[in-house]
Design an enzyme around this catalytic site. Structure first.
Site, PDB file in Angstrom:
ATOM      1  N   LYS A  14       0.842  -1.211   0.000  1.00 57.20           N
ATOM      2  CA  LYS A  14       0.000   0.000   0.000  1.00 57.20           C
ATOM      3  C   LYS A  14       0.870   1.252   0.000  1.00 57.20           C
ATOM      4  O   LYS A  14       0.635   2.179  -0.771  1.00 57.20           O
ATOM      5  CB  LYS A  14      -0.902   0.002   1.239  1.00 57.20           C
ATOM      6  CG  LYS A  14      -1.655   1.302   1.431  1.00 57.20           C
ATOM      7  CD  LYS A  14      -2.471   1.335   2.695  1.00 57.20           C
ATOM      8  CE  LYS A  14      -1.763   1.986   3.863  1.00 57.20           C
ATOM      9  NZ  LYS A  14      -1.584   3.436   3.764  1.00 57.20           N
ATOM     10  N   ASN A  15       1.874   1.258   0.874  1.00 54.35           N
ATOM     11  CA  ASN A  15       2.659   2.479   1.033  1.00 54.35           C
ATOM     12  C   ASN A  15       3.592   2.744  -0.133  1.00 54.35           C
ATOM     13  O   ASN A  15       4.253   3.767  -0.173  1.00 54.35           O
ATOM     14  CB  ASN A  15       3.451   2.439   2.347  1.00 54.35           C
ATOM     15  CG  ASN A  15       2.546   2.659   3.541  1.00 54.35           C
ATOM     16  OD1 ASN A  15       1.362   2.961   3.386  1.00 54.35           O
ATOM     17  ND2 ASN A  15       3.096   2.504   4.738  1.00 54.35           N
ATOM     18  N   ASP A  28      -4.556  12.915  11.739  1.00 56.03           N
ATOM     19  CA  ASP A  28      -5.425  11.746  11.753  1.00 56.03           C
ATOM     20  C   ASP A  28      -5.282  11.039  13.088  1.00 56.03           C
ATOM     21  O   ASP A  28      -4.701  11.598  14.026  1.00 56.03           O
ATOM     22  CB  ASP A  28      -5.150  10.825  10.559  1.00 56.03           C
ATOM     23  CG  ASP A  28      -3.733  10.265  10.561  1.00 56.03           C
ATOM     24  OD1 ASP A  28      -3.043  10.408  11.578  1.00 56.03           O
ATOM     25  OD2 ASP A  28      -3.337   9.679   9.555  1.00 56.03           O
ATOM     26  N   ARG A  39      -5.061  10.500   3.325  1.00 53.03           N
ATOM     27  CA  ARG A  39      -4.054  11.535   3.532  1.00 53.03           C
ATOM     28  C   ARG A  39      -2.881  11.369   2.558  1.00 53.03           C
ATOM     29  O   ARG A  39      -2.250  12.355   2.166  1.00 53.03           O
ATOM     30  CB  ARG A  39      -3.705  11.460   5.016  1.00 53.03           C
ATOM     31  CG  ARG A  39      -2.457  11.501   5.451  1.00 53.03           C
ATOM     32  CD  ARG A  39      -2.245  11.655   6.894  1.00 53.03           C
ATOM     33  NE  ARG A  39      -1.724  12.983   7.154  1.00 53.03           N
ATOM     34  CZ  ARG A  39      -0.593  13.420   6.688  1.00 53.03           C
ATOM     35  NH1 ARG A  39       0.150  12.675   5.914  1.00 53.03           N
ATOM     36  NH2 ARG A  39      -0.191  14.619   6.984  1.00 53.03           N
ATOM     37  N   ASP A  49       4.547   0.842  11.744  1.00 53.81           N
ATOM     38  CA  ASP A  49       3.318   0.204  11.259  1.00 53.81           C
ATOM     39  C   ASP A  49       3.156  -1.234  11.757  1.00 53.81           C
ATOM     40  O   ASP A  49       2.140  -1.869  11.498  1.00 53.81           O
ATOM     41  CB  ASP A  49       3.260   0.242   9.723  1.00 53.81           C
ATOM     42  CG  ASP A  49       2.962   1.640   9.203  1.00 53.81           C
ATOM     43  OD1 ASP A  49       2.633   2.523  10.013  1.00 53.81           O
ATOM     44  OD2 ASP A  49       3.064   1.850   7.980  1.00 53.81           O
TER      45      ASP A  49
HETATM   46  C1  UD1 Z   1       4.475   6.872   5.758  1.00 60.86           C
HETATM   47  C2  UD1 Z   1       3.508   5.704   5.719  1.00 60.86           C
HETATM   48  C3  UD1 Z   1       3.099   5.305   7.118  1.00 60.86           C
HETATM   49  C4  UD1 Z   1       4.323   5.010   7.946  1.00 60.86           C
HETATM   50  C5  UD1 Z   1       5.288   6.190   7.906  1.00 60.86           C
HETATM   51  C6  UD1 Z   1       6.605   5.919   8.625  1.00 60.86           C
HETATM   52  C7  UD1 Z   1       2.366   6.014   3.633  1.00 60.86           C
HETATM   53  C8  UD1 Z   1       1.081   6.269   2.936  1.00 60.86           C
HETATM   54  N1  UD1 Z   1       2.347   6.080   4.949  1.00 60.86           N
HETATM   55  O1  UD1 Z   1       3.776   7.990   6.314  1.00 60.86           O
HETATM   56  O2  UD1 Z   1       2.276   4.139   7.042  1.00 60.86           O
HETATM   57  O3  UD1 Z   1       3.916   4.787   9.278  1.00 60.86           O
HETATM   58  O4  UD1 Z   1       5.611   6.516   6.538  1.00 60.86           O
HETATM   59  O5  UD1 Z   1       7.210   4.782   8.120  1.00 60.86           O
HETATM   60  O6  UD1 Z   1       3.357   5.700   3.021  1.00 60.86           O
HETATM   61  N2  UD1 Z   1       6.716  14.924   9.659  1.00 60.86           N
HETATM   62  C9  UD1 Z   1       6.787  16.271   9.899  1.00 60.86           C
HETATM   63  N3  UD1 Z   1       6.893  17.122   8.833  1.00 60.86           N
HETATM   64  C10 UD1 Z   1       6.918  16.683   7.549  1.00 60.86           C
HETATM   65  C11 UD1 Z   1       6.833  15.306   7.298  1.00 60.86           C
HETATM   66  C12 UD1 Z   1       6.727  14.431   8.388  1.00 60.86           C
HETATM   67  O7  UD1 Z   1       6.772  16.711  11.042  1.00 60.86           O
HETATM   68  O8  UD1 Z   1       7.026  17.519   6.627  1.00 60.86           O
HETATM   69  C13 UD1 Z   1       6.611  13.984  10.802  1.00 60.86           C
HETATM   70  C14 UD1 Z   1       5.255  13.310  10.874  1.00 60.86           C
HETATM   71  O9  UD1 Z   1       4.305  14.124  11.546  1.00 60.86           O
HETATM   72  C15 UD1 Z   1       5.594  12.038  11.616  1.00 60.86           C
HETATM   73  C16 UD1 Z   1       7.018  11.706  11.159  1.00 60.86           C
HETATM   74  O10 UD1 Z   1       7.535  12.921  10.624  1.00 60.86           O
HETATM   75  O11 UD1 Z   1       5.597  12.266  12.985  1.00 60.86           O
HETATM   76  C17 UD1 Z   1       7.099  10.594  10.143  1.00 60.86           C
HETATM   77  O12 UD1 Z   1       6.384  10.964   8.997  1.00 60.86           O
HETATM   78  P1  UD1 Z   1       6.701  10.370   7.552  1.00 60.86           P
HETATM   79  O13 UD1 Z   1       7.934   9.543   7.564  1.00 60.86           O
HETATM   80  O14 UD1 Z   1       6.637  11.513   6.589  1.00 60.86           O
HETATM   81  O15 UD1 Z   1       5.469   9.403   7.332  1.00 60.86           O
HETATM   82  P2  UD1 Z   1       4.365   9.449   6.203  1.00 60.86           P
HETATM   83  O16 UD1 Z   1       5.021   9.621   4.872  1.00 60.86           O
HETATM   84  O17 UD1 Z   1       3.287  10.400   6.587  1.00 60.86           O
END
Ligand code: UD1
Length: 418
Positions: free
Chosen positions: A23-24, A117, A93, A305
Site C-alpha cells: 500500500k505504502n 489523523d 491523507r 506500522d
Molecule cells: C508513511 C507511511 C506510514 C508510515 C510512515 C513511517 C504512507 C502512505 N504512509 O507515512 O504508514 O507509518 O511513513 O514509516 O506511506 N513529519 C513532519 N513534517 C513533515 C513530514 C513528516 O513533522 O514535513 C513527521 C510526521 O508528523 C511524523 C514523522 O515525521 O511524525 C514521520 O512521517 P513520515 O515519515 O513523513 O510518514 P508518512 O510519509 O506520513
C-alpha cells in the site's frame, strides 16, 4: 448498517498466504505516473480501498485508470489538471503525494491540506520547505496548499528527519528539475527504493538509491513505464505476528525477507521458529511467546506500522515489555481498546509498558486506524469467546481480503452487517 468483524478466538492459523504489493508504495507509484504523458502499467497492485481512492483522484486529474486483476494501467494526458480536492484528500491523507509530480508536470498544484489523523498531527513542513528550496512558491490558503513554479531548479535539501513522504515529494519534484538535487537524511524505506527504481525505469537519473543521500540529476522528460510493486512488508509482518500469537504455522510468500529482518528477529526472541529463503518466510510457534521490547524508528529500524501488532503479541506474552513509539505521538490511542480485551498496558508519553496476560477475553472494540485495527483483530483471534471489531473500513484501506484470507488459514472470523 456498518460492517464489523466477528471473531471467535482460539484457532491457530495454519497454511500458506501470499502477500500483495505494498500500500505504502503503490499509492506513490500511481502518483509518479503523472510525471510522464502516455500509459504506464503497475503490476502486483493490492485490491484495497486506498488504491480505489487514488484511482479516483487520478481520474479527476484527467487520467484514464483501468484495473485488470492485480494490474492497473494509467493513461496520463499531456495536460493533466492540477487540483486534488478535499473530499478525496480527507479520505486518504496519502493523496498529498500528487503535490510533487503535479508541480513538476504542470508548474502548479492545488492540493487540499490533509490535516491530522488518528495516529498523530503529521506535518508537511519538510515537503513545503524542500519545494521552496527548488524555487517553488507555496502558500496555504483556504485549506489548500497552492504551489507554483516557473521551472523547478535542483537544490540541496537537508531533511530534519528522514520523512518518507517528504523524501517522495522532493524526489518526484527533482527528477525533471533543472540541474542536480541532493536529498540529505533521506528516508531509506524499501518503498523509497521502489519508487526510485520506477523513476529510473522512466528515465530519471538517481544515485545513492537505498542510502540516506539521494543525488538526482534532472532530465528534460520522462517516459511511461511498466513496474512491479514491491511486496507489502507490513502485511507480511502482520501475518508473521498472527502465526506467533495463535501458536500456528504460516508460510508467507511473495515477500522480501531482508526488509523484515528486525521484526523477524524479534519474533525469534519471542520464541518463534523462523525460516526464510527466496521470497518465502515460514513462521512457527509451539509455546506461549516471551514479551519483547520494541523501539520504532525509520527504516532499517523497527517499523511503526507493526507496533500495534507487537503490542497485541506482548499482551498475551510471558513477562513484560517496553514499547517505545518515536514516529506518531497518538499511535498508542488504540491500547485503550486493547484494554477492553483485558490487556494490561500502561502508557506514559511515547512509552508503553505491557505486562503479558495468560489470556484475553473477547469484547466489542473499535479500530481507530489501519494498523491498530490489525492489532485488535490479532488480539481477537486469541481472546477467549467472541470479539466484535468496529471501524473495519480502516482495515479495508490497507489489507486486501483480510477476512477471507484469515478464514482460509483456519480463523473463525466473519464480516457481518451490524
Ligand atoms: C508513511 C507511511 C506510514 C508510515 C510512515 C513511517 C504512507 C502512505 N504512509 O507515512 O504508514 O507509518 O511513513 O514509516 O506511506 N513529519 C513532519 N513534517 C513533515 C513530514 C513528516 O513533522 O514535513 C513527521 C510526521 O508528523 C511524523 C514523522 O515525521 O511524525 C514521520 O512521517 P513520515 O515519515 O513523513 O510518514 P508518512 O510519509 O506520513
Amino acid at each position: 448498517m456498518v460492517s464489523v468483524f466477528r471473531i471467535e478466538g482460539g484457532s491457530p492459523l495454519r497454511g500458506a498466504v501470499a502477500v500483495p504489493g505494498a500500500k505504502n508504495s503503490v499509492l506513490k507509484l500511481m502518483a509518479a505516473t503523472l510525471l510522464a504523458p502516455g500509459t504506464s502499467e503497475l503490476m502486483n497492485v493490492p485490491d484495497i480501498e486506498d488504491v480505489a481512492i487514488m484511482s479516483e483522484l487520478l481520474r479527476r486529474l484527467g487520467c484514464e485508470v483501468n484495473h485488470v486483476g492485480s494490474t492497473i494501467t494509467i493513461a496520463v494526458p499531456h495536460r493533466p489538471d492540477h487540483r486534488a480536492d478535499y473530499d478525496l484528500v480527507r479520505r486518504m491523507r496519502a493523496s498529498i503525494c500528487v503535490l510533487g509530480p503535479l508541480l513538476a508536470r504542470c508548474g502548479a498544484a492545488d492540493v487540499a491540506v490533509p490535516g491530522g489523523d488518528n495516529i498523530g498531527s503529521r506535518g508537511l513542513d519538510m515537503h513545503v520547505d524542500g519545494l521552496r528550496k527548488m524555487g517553488a512558491h507555496v502558500k496555504n490558503e483556504h485549506g489548500y496548499l497552492l504551489a507554483e513554479s516557473e521551472g523547478l531548479i535542483g537544490a540541496q535539501v537537508f531533511l530534519d528527519f528522514p520523512s518518507v513522504g517528504a523524501t517522495e515529494t522532493i524526489l518526484m519534484a527533482a527528477v525533471t528539475a533543472q540541474g542536480e538535487s541532493i536529498i540529505e537524511n533521506a528516508a531509506r524505506e524499501p518503498e523509497i527504493i521502489d519508487i526510485c527504481m520506477m523513476l529510473v525505469g522512466m528515465g530519471a537519473d538517481i544515485s545513492g538509491i537505498g542510502s540516506s543521500t539521494l543525488i538526482i540529476s534532472g532530465v528534460n522528460s520522462l517516459k511511461p513505464v511498466s513496474h512491479r510493486v514491491v511486496s507489502d512488508r507490513i502485511v507480511a509482518g502482520t501475518w508473521a505476528v498472527a502465526a506467533v500469537m495463535t501458536q500456528g504455522d504460516l508460510t508467507i510468500s511473495g515477500v522480501s525477507p531482508q526488509y523484515l529482518a528486525l521484526p523477524l528477529e524479534k519474533l525469534q526472541t519471542a520464541g518463534a521458529l523462523v525460516e526464510s529463503g527466496g521470497d518465502t518466510i515460514r513462521v512457527r510457534m509451539n509455546e506461549r511467546a516471551q514479551c519483547v521490547d520494541v523501539v520504532t524508528l525509520p527504516y532499517p529500524g523497527f517499523p511503526t506500522d507493526l507496533q500495534p501488532q507487537f503490542i497485541a503479541l506482548n499482551a498475551i506474552g510471558q513477562g513484560a515489555a517496553l514499547v517505545t513509539e518515536n514516529l506518531f505521538e497518538a499511535r498508542f490511542r488504540f491500547v485503550q481498546e486493547l484494554a477492553r480485551l483485558g490487556a494490561d498496558v500502561r502508557t506514559d508519553g511515547h512509552h508503553a509498558l505491557i505486562r503479558g496476560r495468560e489470556a484475553l477475553s473477547g469484547a466489542p472494540v473499535e479500530a481507530t486506524d489501519i494498523r491498530a485495527g490489525a492489532g485488535l483483530v490479532l488480539a481477537g483471534l486469541v481472546a477467549q469467546g467472541s470479539t466484535t471489531v468496529y471501524g473495519v473500513s480502516h482495515i479495508d484501506r490497507g489489507y486486501a481480503g483480510f477476512v477471507e484470507t484469515l478464514q482460509g488459514l483456519g480463523a473463525k472470523i466473519e464480516r457481518v452487517e451490524d
